[in-house]
Design a protein around this motif. Structure first.
Motif, PDB file in Angstrom:
ATOM      1  N   ILE A 160       0.839  -1.201   0.000  1.00 58.37           N
ATOM      2  CA  ILE A 160       0.000   0.000   0.000  1.00 58.37           C
ATOM      3  C   ILE A 160       0.879   1.258   0.000  1.00 58.37           C
ATOM      4  CG2 ILE A 160      -1.910  -1.149   1.198  1.00 58.37           C
ATOM      5  CD1 ILE A 160      -1.149   0.519   3.694  1.00 58.37           C
ATOM      6  N   ASN A 161       0.370   2.293  -0.631  1.00 57.45           N
ATOM      7  CA  ASN A 161       1.084   3.568  -0.741  1.00 57.45           C
ATOM      8  C   ASN A 161       0.493   4.525   0.285  1.00 57.45           C
ATOM      9  OD1 ASN A 161       2.395   5.888  -1.483  1.00 57.45           O
ATOM     10  ND2 ASN A 161       1.632   5.935  -3.579  1.00 57.45           N
ATOM     11  N   TYR A 162       1.077   4.528   1.481  1.00 54.23           N
ATOM     12  CA  TYR A 162       0.541   5.349   2.570  1.00 54.23           C
ATOM     13  C   TYR A 162       1.380   6.607   2.731  1.00 54.23           C
ATOM     14  CZ  TYR A 162      -1.400   6.778   7.039  1.00 54.23           C
ATOM     15  OH  TYR A 162      -2.014   7.503   8.017  1.00 54.23           O
ATOM     16  N   VAL A 163       0.714   7.767   2.697  1.00 53.79           N
ATOM     17  CA  VAL A 163       1.390   9.055   2.860  1.00 53.79           C
ATOM     18  C   VAL A 163       1.078   9.583   4.262  1.00 53.79           C
ATOM     19  CG1 VAL A 163       1.687  11.381   1.949  1.00 53.79           C
ATOM     20  CG2 VAL A 163       1.078   9.502   0.395  1.00 53.79           C
ATOM     21  N   ALA A 164       2.096   9.625   5.110  1.00 56.61           N
ATOM     22  CA  ALA A 164       1.902  10.044   6.504  1.00 56.61           C
ATOM     23  C   ALA A 164       2.061  11.550   6.657  1.00 56.61           C
ATOM     24  CB  ALA A 164       2.910   9.328   7.399  1.00 56.61           C
ATOM     25  N   PHE A 165       1.198  12.147   7.489  1.00 59.58           N
ATOM     26  CA  PHE A 165       1.273  13.570   7.783  1.00 59.58           C
ATOM     27  C   PHE A 165       1.435  13.764   9.285  1.00 59.58           C
ATOM     28  CE2 PHE A 165      -1.085  13.243   3.814  1.00 59.58           C
ATOM     29  CZ  PHE A 165      -0.431  14.173   3.018  1.00 59.58           C
ATOM     30  N   ARG A 166       2.104  14.847   9.659  1.00 59.55           N
ATOM     31  CA  ARG A 166       2.399  15.079  11.077  1.00 59.55           C
ATOM     32  C   ARG A 166       1.212  15.629  11.853  1.00 59.55           C
ATOM     33  NH1 ARG A 166       7.746  18.513  11.631  1.00 59.55           N
ATOM     34  NH2 ARG A 166       6.634  19.804  10.120  1.00 59.55           N
ATOM     35  N   GLY A 167       0.227  16.155  11.176  1.00 64.35           N
ATOM     36  CA  GLY A 167      -0.937  16.713  11.863  1.00 64.35           C
ATOM     37  C   GLY A 167      -2.158  16.704  10.977  1.00 64.35           C
ATOM     38  N   GLY A 168      -3.332  16.843  11.603  1.00 68.45           N
ATOM     39  CA  GLY A 168      -4.581  16.809  10.859  1.00 68.45           C
ATOM     40  C   GLY A 168      -4.705  17.912   9.833  1.00 68.45           C
ATOM     41  N   GLY A 169      -4.122  19.074  10.133  1.00 69.19           N
ATOM     42  CA  GLY A 169      -4.179  20.194   9.203  1.00 69.19           C
ATOM     43  C   GLY A 169      -3.503  19.868   7.886  1.00 69.19           C
ATOM     44  N   GLU A 170      -2.332  19.232   7.947  1.00 63.17           N
ATOM     45  CA  GLU A 170      -1.589  18.858   6.741  1.00 63.17           C
ATOM     46  C   GLU A 170      -2.354  17.816   5.931  1.00 63.17           C
ATOM     47  OE1 GLU A 170       2.343  17.564   7.624  1.00 63.17           O
ATOM     48  OE2 GLU A 170       2.930  19.429   8.601  1.00 63.17           O
ATOM     49  N   ALA A 171      -2.904  16.831   6.618  1.00 64.69           N
ATOM     50  CA  ALA A 171      -3.660  15.773   5.936  1.00 64.69           C
ATOM     51  C   ALA A 171      -4.887  16.356   5.247  1.00 64.69           C
ATOM     52  CB  ALA A 171      -4.075  14.699   6.937  1.00 64.69           C
ATOM     53  N   THR A 172      -5.585  17.244   5.939  1.00 65.26           N
ATOM     54  CA  THR A 172      -6.781  17.872   5.367  1.00 65.26           C
ATOM     55  C   THR A 172      -6.441  18.651   4.109  1.00 65.26           C
ATOM     56  OG1 THR A 172      -7.884  18.045   7.514  1.00 65.26           O
ATOM     57  CG2 THR A 172      -8.618  19.556   5.799  1.00 65.26           C
ATOM     58  N   ALA A 173      -5.349  19.415   4.156  1.00 68.85           N
ATOM     59  CA  ALA A 173      -4.928  20.200   2.993  1.00 68.85           C
ATOM     60  C   ALA A 173      -4.600  19.293   1.810  1.00 68.85           C
ATOM     61  CB  ALA A 173      -3.719  21.061   3.357  1.00 68.85           C
ATOM     62  N   ALA A 174      -3.952  18.157   2.080  1.00 70.30           N
ATOM     63  CA  ALA A 174      -3.581  17.217   1.013  1.00 70.30           C
ATOM     64  C   ALA A 174      -4.820  16.607   0.363  1.00 70.30           C
ATOM     65  CB  ALA A 174      -2.681  16.114   1.569  1.00 70.30           C
ATOM     66  N   ILE A 175      -5.825  16.310   1.185  1.00 70.46           N
ATOM     67  CA  ILE A 175      -7.064  15.727   0.655  1.00 70.46           C
ATOM     68  C   ILE A 175      -7.822  16.758  -0.178  1.00 70.46           C
ATOM     69  CG2 ILE A 175      -9.298  14.710   1.256  1.00 70.46           C
ATOM     70  CD1 ILE A 175      -7.856  13.757   3.896  1.00 70.46           C
ATOM     71  N   LEU A 176      -7.971  17.955   0.377  1.00 72.59           N
ATOM     72  CA  LEU A 176      -8.687  19.016  -0.336  1.00 72.59           C
ATOM     73  C   LEU A 176      -7.996  19.366  -1.645  1.00 72.59           C
ATOM     74  CD1 LEU A 176      -9.596  21.407   2.646  1.00 72.59           C
ATOM     75  CD2 LEU A 176     -11.124  19.840   1.433  1.00 72.59           C
ATOM     76  N   GLY A 177      -6.665  19.249  -1.643  1.00 71.39           N
ATOM     77  CA  GLY A 177      -5.904  19.570  -2.853  1.00 71.39           C
ATOM     78  C   GLY A 177      -5.821  18.420  -3.848  1.00 71.39           C
ATOM     79  N   GLY A 178      -6.407  17.275  -3.492  1.00 76.21           N
ATOM     80  CA  GLY A 178      -6.373  16.132  -4.391  1.00 76.21           C
ATOM     81  C   GLY A 178      -5.007  15.479  -4.496  1.00 76.21           C
ATOM     82  N   ASN A 179      -4.172  15.696  -3.488  1.00 84.22           N
ATOM     83  CA  ASN A 179      -2.817  15.134  -3.501  1.00 84.22           C
ATOM     84  C   ASN A 179      -2.759  13.697  -3.003  1.00 84.22           C
ATOM     85  OD1 ASN A 179      -1.693  17.590  -4.448  1.00 84.22           O
ATOM     86  ND2 ASN A 179      -1.760  18.409  -2.370  1.00 84.22           N
ATOM     87  N   VAL A 180      -3.853  13.216  -2.445  1.00 88.54           N
ATOM     88  CA  VAL A 180      -3.971  11.808  -2.068  1.00 88.54           C
ATOM     89  C   VAL A 180      -5.275  11.268  -2.654  1.00 88.54           C
ATOM     90  CG1 VAL A 180      -2.616  12.012   0.048  1.00 88.54           C
ATOM     91  CG2 VAL A 180      -5.086  12.357   0.142  1.00 88.54           C
ATOM     92  N   THR A 181      -5.340   9.965  -2.828  1.00 94.28           N
ATOM     93  CA  THR A 181      -6.536   9.334  -3.403  1.00 94.28           C
ATOM     94  C   THR A 181      -7.663   9.280  -2.391  1.00 94.28           C
ATOM     95  OG1 THR A 181      -5.037   7.926  -4.694  1.00 94.28           O
ATOM     96  CG2 THR A 181      -7.380   7.301  -4.641  1.00 94.28           C
ATOM     97  N   VAL A 182      -7.326   8.838  -1.194  1.00 93.72           N
ATOM     98  CA  VAL A 182      -8.311   8.672  -0.127  1.00 93.72           C
ATOM     99  C   VAL A 182      -7.676   9.079   1.194  1.00 93.72           C
ATOM    100  CG1 VAL A 182      -7.695   6.227   0.085  1.00 93.72           C
ATOM    101  CG2 VAL A 182      -9.872   7.018   1.024  1.00 93.72           C
ATOM    102  N   GLY A 183      -8.438   9.766   2.038  1.00 97.88           N
ATOM    103  CA  GLY A 183      -7.914  10.219   3.319  1.00 97.88           C
ATOM    104  C   GLY A 183      -8.648   9.567   4.467  1.00 97.88           C
ATOM    105  N   GLY A 184      -7.957   9.442   5.592  1.00101.24           N
ATOM    106  CA  GLY A 184      -8.577   8.843   6.770  1.00101.24           C
ATOM    107  C   GLY A 184      -8.265   9.629   8.022  1.00101.24           C
ATOM    108  N   SER A 185      -9.260   9.746   8.904  1.00104.63           N
ATOM    109  CA  SER A 185      -9.065  10.396  10.191  1.00104.63           C
ATOM    110  C   SER A 185     -10.338  10.250  11.011  1.00104.63           C
ATOM    111  CB  SER A 185      -8.737  11.882  10.004  1.00104.63           C
ATOM    112  OG  SER A 185      -8.331  12.455  11.230  1.00104.63           O
ATOM    113  N   GLY A 186     -10.335  10.835  12.219  1.00108.32           N
ATOM    114  CA  GLY A 186     -11.552  10.863  13.017  1.00108.32           C
ATOM    115  C   GLY A 186     -12.601  11.710  12.317  1.00108.32           C
ATOM    116  N   TYR A 187     -13.858  11.347  12.471  1.00105.04           N
ATOM    117  CA  TYR A 187     -14.925  12.051  11.751  1.00105.04           C
ATOM    118  C   TYR A 187     -14.921  13.551  12.052  1.00105.04           C
ATOM    119  CZ  TYR A 187     -19.374  12.738   9.385  1.00105.04           C
ATOM    120  OH  TYR A 187     -20.333  13.158   8.505  1.00105.04           O
ATOM    121  N   SER A 188     -14.627  13.904  13.293  1.00 98.03           N
ATOM    122  CA  SER A 188     -14.687  15.316  13.693  1.00 98.03           C
ATOM    123  C   SER A 188     -13.734  16.193  12.894  1.00 98.03           C
ATOM    124  CB  SER A 188     -14.377  15.447  15.180  1.00 98.03           C
ATOM    125  OG  SER A 188     -13.076  14.977  15.473  1.00 98.03           O
ATOM    126  N   GLU A 189     -12.576  15.631  12.505  1.00101.41           N
ATOM    127  CA  GLU A 189     -11.585  16.415  11.781  1.00101.41           C
ATOM    128  C   GLU A 189     -12.045  16.763  10.362  1.00101.41           C
ATOM    129  OE1 GLU A 189      -7.465  15.213  12.123  1.00101.41           O
ATOM    130  OE2 GLU A 189      -7.917  14.153  13.984  1.00101.41           O
TER     131      GLU A 189
END
Length: 317
Positions: free
Chosen positions: A179-208
């Motif tokens: 699997i091609n897993y892209v790790a981020f140091r914080g929820g803010g970075e992961a959210t930006a990557a998802i919104l920018g289409g830089n990852v295929t699928v994102g995962g986190s707690g629903y609240s984030e």
């Protein structure tokens, strides 16, 4: 006993944590958040700090964010810099355990003092709004075709979303080590990557992701829970036998005595009874999962063993 001697004795007892909560001066708490702003640990730490102030168990709370290595960088700073400090606290959880297993940092969680498990939260997997995929079935089909072409975005290596991605791959017949897993140091970075289409699928707690899902900027396709959350289908009902939860808690500094540990635990428990904390539970879709004392100690030990077994089986360790 003269008045000045009495006051000195009272101060000594308060410092040792031997007085009941209402009899001590409220503490000036230092909260270590071993992640960047915007993620689940950050939200948890600040919500707890606010509740502690509402409960008057803390006079003030200062926060320090130190992200990286699934919390190991913050853990190292906390362990090395707060020994014996009865007013120091650190947010932690399942993600930190996974990171310790994979990263093998020079510091160990056992060097700090367990205080309490606070909440549990299940993950949601989302697609960017402009994704060519529409469902988890679409993601799985592409994963089977070319595992490396599906970029999974989420927390640090060893996080629950990382483990969930590996478990999904394993359950659908794909080698989890591919699997091609892209790790981020914080929820803010992961959210930006998802919104920018830089990852295929994102995962986190629903609240984030809640506000972005509501705004239509992310499409939820599955939750790792045993039942639907906000009407998002579970992995199990989509034919993928995976269920995994994310819990969060707090630790105290290294070297605390029993009285100091109890005092800190009482401070936290008082905070969990406040209106502020109840509002945070509801707002963030957190499930209360309070555990303290020896029961929490045992839980953490059992979690280490369980996560290590899952990660070895999934080819992550």
């Amino acid at each position: 006993m003269r008045r000045d001697e009495f006051l000195k004795s009272l101060a000594a007892l308060a410092a040792a944590g031997a007085l009941p909560l209402h009899a001590r001066a409220a503490a000036n708490v230092k909260m270590m958040i071993p992640a960047n702003p915007g993620g689940g640990w950050d939200t948890t730490g600040r919500a707890l700090g606010k509740a502690m102030q509402e409960a008057k168990s803390a006079d003030s709370v200062t926060y320090e964010n130190k992200g990286g290595a699934a919390g190991a960088l913050g853990l190292a700073q906390f362990v090395n810099g707060s020994k014996g400090d009865a007013n120091a606290m650190m947010v932690m959880g399942a993600v930190m355990l996974g990171g310790i297993i994979t990263g093998k940092p020079p510091v160990n969680l056992s060097q700090a003092t367990p205080i309490a498990r606070l909440t549990s939260e299940y993950n949601v997997f989302v697609l960017p709004a402009n994704s060519p995929f529409k469902t988890m079935a679409d993601v799985v089909a592409q994963l089977k075709k070319d595992p490396g072409s599906v970029k999974w975005g989420g927390g640090s290596r060893g996080s629950t979303e990382h483990i969930a991605a590996a478990m999904i791959a394993s359950k659908v017949g794909v080698d989890p080590s591919k699997i091609n897993y892209v790790a981020f140091r914080g929820g803010g970075e992961a959210t930006a990557a998802i919104l920018g289409g830089n990852v295929t699928v994102g995962g986190s707690g629903y609240s984030e992701f809640a506000e972005y899902i509501k705004a239509g900027k992310m499409k939820p396709i599955a939750v790792t829970a045993p039942k639907r959350l906000n009407n998002v289908p579970t992995l199990k009902e989509q034919g993928i036998d995976v269920e995994i939860g994310n819990w969060r808690g707090v630790y105290g500094a290294p070297g605390l005595n029993d009285a100091q540990r109890k005092a800190l635990t009482d401070m936290v428990l008082a905070a969990l009874k406040t209106k502020s904390w109840q509002e945070s539970l509801e707002k963030n879709d957190w499930t209360p999962a309070v555990l303290t004392g020896p029961a929490f100690d045992k839980f953490v030990d059992d979690e280490f063993a369980s996560l290590r077994a899952t990660m070895v089986k999934s080819g992550m360790v």
